[in-house]
Design a protein around this motif. Structure first.
Motif, PDB file in Angstrom:
ATOM      1  N   VAL A   2      30.227  33.319  27.269  1.00 20.57           N
ATOM      2  CA  VAL A   2      30.372  32.684  28.630  1.00 20.57           C
ATOM      3  C   VAL A   2      31.795  33.020  29.252  1.00 20.57           C
ATOM      4  N   GLU A   3      31.641  33.202  30.528  1.00 19.05           N
ATOM      5  CA  GLU A   3      33.013  33.588  31.233  1.00 19.05           C
ATOM      6  C   GLU A   3      33.915  32.268  31.730  1.00 19.05           C
ATOM      7  N   ALA A   5      35.964  29.981  33.819  1.00 17.84           N
ATOM      8  CA  ALA A   5      35.770  29.216  35.082  1.00 17.84           C
ATOM      9  C   ALA A   5      36.608  30.075  36.251  1.00 17.84           C
ATOM     10  N   HIS A   6      37.729  30.048  35.863  1.00 19.92           N
ATOM     11  CA  HIS A   6      38.293  30.898  37.068  1.00 19.92           C
ATOM     12  C   HIS A   6      37.769  32.617  37.115  1.00 19.92           C
ATOM     13  N   LYS A   7      37.180  33.094  36.304  1.00 25.42           N
ATOM     14  CA  LYS A   7      36.536  34.582  36.538  1.00 25.42           C
ATOM     15  C   LYS A   7      35.411  34.186  37.313  1.00 25.42           C
ATOM     16  N   ARG A   8      34.555  33.030  37.123  1.00 26.82           N
ATOM     17  CA  ARG A   8      33.310  32.812  37.789  1.00 26.82           C
ATOM     18  C   ARG A   8      33.815  32.541  39.132  1.00 26.82           C
ATOM     19  N   HIS A   9      34.931  31.781  39.326  1.00 24.05           N
ATOM     20  CA  HIS A   9      35.443  31.355  40.654  1.00 24.05           C
ATOM     21  C   HIS A   9      35.717  32.748  41.605  1.00 24.05           C
ATOM     22  N   ASP A  10      36.593  33.664  40.820  1.00 26.43           N
ATOM     23  CA  ASP A  10      36.987  34.753  41.493  1.00 26.43           C
ATOM     24  C   ASP A  10      35.743  35.856  41.855  1.00 26.43           C
ATOM     25  N   LEU A  11      34.508  35.813  41.143  1.00 24.70           N
ATOM     26  CA  LEU A  11      33.472  36.517  41.334  1.00 24.70           C
ATOM     27  C   LEU A  11      32.669  35.801  42.593  1.00 24.70           C
ATOM     28  N   GLN A  12      32.688  34.560  42.570  1.00 23.40           N
ATOM     29  CA  GLN A  12      32.089  33.936  43.633  1.00 23.40           C
ATOM     30  C   GLN A  12      32.821  34.026  44.866  1.00 23.40           C
ATOM     31  N   THR A  13      34.041  34.151  44.921  1.00 26.03           N
ATOM     32  CA  THR A  13      34.977  34.123  46.098  1.00 26.03           C
ATOM     33  C   THR A  13      34.715  35.760  46.615  1.00 26.03           C
ATOM     34  N   SER A  14      34.749  36.607  45.711  1.00 21.42           N
ATOM     35  CA  SER A  14      34.597  37.962  46.012  1.00 21.42           C
ATOM     36  C   SER A  14      33.115  38.081  46.806  1.00 21.42           C
TER      37      SER A  14
END
Length: 102
Positions: A2-3, A5-14
């Protein structure tokens, strides 16, 4: 795995940023294409107007039937070509013949 939360947020933002960038680029390209098409259409309209004006000017040139016959007989070309050439040379049979022989 599981990634975080901040990494998922960064991917979504990208991904969001990529979609916005793609939209902006596509909109810009469409505007450029529209501008180019308008320029081409404007040029085409001007060329048609210029050609129509030229045809009117040529139609006003007085030519002699004897001159047309002479050119048709001597040069063995269609009457329409002989008439057009005479009109383009303002009815001057000598200039028209010189043009056709060169």
């Amino acid at each position: 795995m599981v990634e975080p939360a901040h990494k998922r947020h960064d991917l979504q933002t990208s991904a969001d940023l990529e979609r916005v960038t793609d939209y902006a680029e596509e909109t810009e390209i469409q505007a450029d294409i529209g501008t180019a098409l308008n320029l081409v259409e404007g040029r085409h309209q001007k060329e048609k107007a210029d050609q129509a004006l030229r045809e009117k000017e040529l139609a006003r040139v007085v030519i002699k039937k004897d001159d047309v016959d002479l050119i048709v007989d001597e040069m063995e070309i269609p009457r329409s070509v002989a008439e057009r050439t005479l009109r383009e040379h303002k009815g001057d049979v000598v200039e028209a013949l010189a043009y056709l022989t060169n």
